[in-house]
Design a protein around this motif. Structure first.
Motif, mmCIF file in Angstrom:
data_model
loop_
_atom_site.group_PDB
_atom_site.id
_atom_site.type_symbol
_atom_site.label_atom_id
_atom_site.label_comp_id
_atom_site.label_asym_id
_atom_site.label_seq_id
_atom_site.Cartn_x
_atom_site.Cartn_y
_atom_site.Cartn_z
ATOM 1 N N ARG A 177 34.002 50.050 20.443
ATOM 2 C CA ARG A 177 32.809 50.575 19.789
ATOM 3 C C ARG A 177 32.619 52.052 20.102
ATOM 4 O O ARG A 177 33.112 52.561 21.112
ATOM 5 C CB ARG A 177 31.555 49.816 20.264
ATOM 6 C CG ARG A 177 31.474 48.388 19.782
ATOM 7 C CD ARG A 177 30.226 47.715 20.317
ATOM 8 N NE ARG A 177 30.068 46.377 19.781
ATOM 9 C CZ ARG A 177 29.110 45.525 20.161
ATOM 10 N NH1 ARG A 177 28.232 45.897 21.080
ATOM 11 N NH2 ARG A 177 29.036 44.326 19.614
ATOM 12 N N ALA A 178 31.868 52.711 19.245
ATOM 13 C CA ALA A 178 31.490 54.095 19.499
ATOM 14 C C ALA A 178 30.385 54.110 20.545
ATOM 15 O O ALA A 178 29.718 53.097 20.786
ATOM 16 C CB ALA A 178 31.003 54.752 18.208
ATOM 17 N N GLY A 187 22.011 57.088 12.784
ATOM 18 C CA GLY A 187 20.818 56.553 12.133
ATOM 19 C C GLY A 187 19.745 57.613 11.956
ATOM 20 O O GLY A 187 19.066 57.669 10.919
ATOM 21 N N TYR A 188 19.599 58.474 12.953
ATOM 22 C CA TYR A 188 18.595 59.546 12.914
ATOM 23 C C TYR A 188 18.839 60.468 11.716
ATOM 24 O O TYR A 188 17.944 60.721 10.910
ATOM 25 C CB TYR A 188 18.662 60.328 14.218
ATOM 26 C CG TYR A 188 17.706 61.494 14.317
ATOM 27 C CD1 TYR A 188 16.436 61.351 14.874
ATOM 28 C CD2 TYR A 188 18.071 62.763 13.865
ATOM 29 C CE1 TYR A 188 15.565 62.410 14.975
ATOM 30 C CE2 TYR A 188 17.206 63.836 13.958
ATOM 31 C CZ TYR A 188 15.953 63.664 14.514
ATOM 32 O OH TYR A 188 15.091 64.734 14.606
ATOM 33 N N PHE A 189 20.078 60.958 11.600
ATOM 34 C CA PHE A 189 20.376 61.896 10.528
ATOM 35 C C PHE A 189 20.389 61.223 9.158
ATOM 36 O O PHE A 189 20.053 61.851 8.157
ATOM 37 C CB PHE A 189 21.712 62.589 10.789
ATOM 38 C CG PHE A 189 21.611 63.705 11.794
ATOM 39 C CD1 PHE A 189 20.993 64.893 11.465
ATOM 40 C CD2 PHE A 189 22.112 63.544 13.074
ATOM 41 C CE1 PHE A 189 20.883 65.923 12.389
ATOM 42 C CE2 PHE A 189 22.010 64.563 14.009
ATOM 43 C CZ PHE A 189 21.395 65.757 13.667
ATOM 44 N N ILE A 208 32.751 49.057 12.981
ATOM 45 C CA ILE A 208 31.850 49.742 12.060
ATOM 46 C C ILE A 208 30.495 49.033 12.070
ATOM 47 O O ILE A 208 30.436 47.808 11.955
ATOM 48 C CB ILE A 208 32.417 49.726 10.626
ATOM 49 C CG1 ILE A 208 33.804 50.389 10.593
ATOM 50 C CG2 ILE A 208 31.467 50.424 9.676
ATOM 51 C CD1 ILE A 208 33.825 51.831 11.013
ATOM 52 N N PRO A 209 29.385 49.755 12.225
ATOM 53 C CA PRO A 209 28.061 49.134 12.223
ATOM 54 C C PRO A 209 27.840 48.287 10.975
ATOM 55 O O PRO A 209 28.026 48.770 9.857
ATOM 56 C CB PRO A 209 27.102 50.331 12.268
ATOM 57 C CG PRO A 209 27.899 51.427 12.882
ATOM 58 C CD PRO A 209 29.311 51.214 12.412
ATOM 59 N N SER A 210 27.434 47.044 11.152
ATOM 60 C CA SER A 210 27.311 46.119 10.019
ATOM 61 C C SER A 210 26.224 46.519 9.028
ATOM 62 O O SER A 210 26.335 46.236 7.836
ATOM 63 C CB SER A 210 27.036 44.695 10.536
ATOM 64 O OG SER A 210 25.824 44.658 11.273
ATOM 65 N N ASP A 211 25.163 47.164 9.512
ATOM 66 C CA ASP A 211 24.081 47.540 8.599
ATOM 67 C C ASP A 211 24.321 48.907 7.970
ATOM 68 O O ASP A 211 23.458 49.456 7.309
ATOM 69 C CB ASP A 211 22.728 47.524 9.318
ATOM 70 C CG ASP A 211 22.691 48.437 10.536
ATOM 71 O OD1 ASP A 211 23.761 48.972 10.896
ATOM 72 O OD2 ASP A 211 21.609 48.611 11.118
ATOM 73 N N TYR A 217 33.679 55.708 4.598
ATOM 74 C CA TYR A 217 34.182 56.028 5.927
ATOM 75 C C TYR A 217 35.517 56.737 5.774
ATOM 76 O O TYR A 217 36.367 56.332 4.975
ATOM 77 C CB TYR A 217 34.358 54.762 6.764
ATOM 78 C CG TYR A 217 33.053 54.142 7.207
ATOM 79 C CD1 TYR A 217 32.477 54.507 8.407
ATOM 80 C CD2 TYR A 217 32.391 53.208 6.413
ATOM 81 C CE1 TYR A 217 31.273 53.949 8.824
ATOM 82 C CE2 TYR A 217 31.194 52.655 6.810
ATOM 83 C CZ TYR A 217 30.634 53.022 8.022
ATOM 84 O OH TYR A 217 29.449 52.484 8.416
ATOM 85 N N ILE A 218 35.699 57.798 6.539
ATOM 86 C CA ILE A 218 36.907 58.610 6.442
ATOM 87 C C ILE A 218 37.752 58.405 7.697
ATOM 88 O O ILE A 218 37.308 58.710 8.809
ATOM 89 C CB ILE A 218 36.556 60.098 6.282
ATOM 90 C CG1 ILE A 218 35.643 60.303 5.069
ATOM 91 C CG2 ILE A 218 37.824 60.931 6.150
ATOM 92 C CD1 ILE A 218 35.056 61.692 4.972
ATOM 93 N N HIS A 219 38.953 57.900 7.511
ATOM 94 C CA HIS A 219 39.837 57.672 8.650
ATOM 95 C C HIS A 219 40.466 58.983 9.101
ATOM 96 O O HIS A 219 41.028 59.734 8.293
ATOM 97 C CB HIS A 219 40.940 56.675 8.267
ATOM 98 C CG HIS A 219 41.905 56.417 9.374
ATOM 99 N ND1 HIS A 219 43.262 56.619 9.251
ATOM 100 C CD2 HIS A 219 41.696 55.993 10.660
ATOM 101 C CE1 HIS A 219 43.855 56.315 10.398
ATOM 102 N NE2 HIS A 219 42.928 55.946 11.260
ATOM 103 N N MET A 220 40.385 59.274 10.400
ATOM 104 C CA MET A 220 40.981 60.492 10.936
ATOM 105 C C MET A 220 42.472 60.256 11.167
ATOM 106 O O MET A 220 42.914 59.952 12.280
ATOM 107 C CB MET A 220 40.274 60.914 12.234
ATOM 108 C CG MET A 220 38.832 61.360 12.038
ATOM 109 S SD MET A 220 38.118 62.071 13.541
ATOM 110 C CE MET A 220 38.990 63.648 13.619
#
Length: 247
Positions: A177-178, A187-189, A208-211, A217-220
């Protein structure tokens, strides 16, 4: 017509006055909405001062915005005919205000990923805001975060596998997890800027957060293709960038 504009300004002033503490995160969204509403009637040059409000504290930003709106009311009261001719054209708002070139970088413990994202933004001549690189000015971490967050028009969150988490009593379901601060700031931004002004990068097999499913999503990837994908998201969001700068 000027009376309608004055009513709009009074409403926005009231909304701003109801924000009384730096813990209220609505100020950036209020400013964007106020500019958007007024730019349908007022020339963009007359709104540049409001667009460029960027002091060192939340309180000073709020005070400056209030003063500018009150000054605008006085101008409209004293020169209604001139204002109607100049700021109420038949075809309202032909141009768009340029967005701030500041982009907040949300990151965890992966210093390489953070640096790669920041340097990519700088190639595009954007100002990458990395919290620990900004001056403290005697502020606490949360005060510093709120100050810097209020100045940006876009945020890039980097999800890297820094932690491990699993349901209680089910260690066999452990997933990478991150960091919690990354999810909190994401979530804030998303709340203050809107999802269209937030990009999410991920690295490795990170959960990845479920909600927050349903967004891009961009894979690095190691090849660097993510830089072009991110740049397109920035351009779509309205930031003034040249993709050729990445070459």
């Amino acid at each position: 017509m000027e009376n309608n504009i004055l009513k709009i300004i009074d409403k926005q002033i009231l909304l701003l006055k109801n924000m009384t503490t730096a813990l209220d995160t609505r100020l950036p969204a209020w400013k964007d909405k106020t500019i958007k509403i007024l730019s349908d009637y007022i020339d963009t040059e007359d709104l540049e001062a409001l667009e460029n409000v960027n002091t060192s504290t939340w309180e000073e930003d709020r005070k400056a915005c209030l003063e500018l709106l009150n000054e605008l009311k006085i101008i409209i009261d004293e020169n209604p005919k001139e204002i109607i001719e100049e700021v109420l054209p038949k075809n309202p708002r032909k141009g768009k205000l340029t967005k701030s070139n500041k982009v907040f970088v949300i990151h965890g413990h992966d210093a390489l990923a953070r640096t790669e994202v920041a340097r990519t933004l700088e190639k595009l001549e954007l100002d990458a805001i990395v919290l620990h690189e900004q001056p403290n000015e005697g502020k606490t971490v949360i005060e510093k975060f709120e100050r810097d967050a209020s100045q940006v028009s876009f945020a890039v969150a980097i999800l890297t596998p820094d932690d491990t988490g699993y349901p209680i009593n089910k260690p066999d379901e452990a997933k990478s997890r991150a960091r919690q601060n990354v999810i909190l700031e994401l979530g804030y931004f998303s709340g203050i800027l809107g999802r269209s002004n937030v990009a999410v990068l991920y690295k490795g097999d990170v959960e990845i957060p479920s909600d927050y499913l349903g967004v891009v999503y961009i894979h690095m990837d190691n090849g660097g293709a993510w830089q072009y994908t991110l740049s397109k998201e920035l351009k779509t969001a309205g930031l003034n960038i040249d993709l050729n700068k990445l070459l």
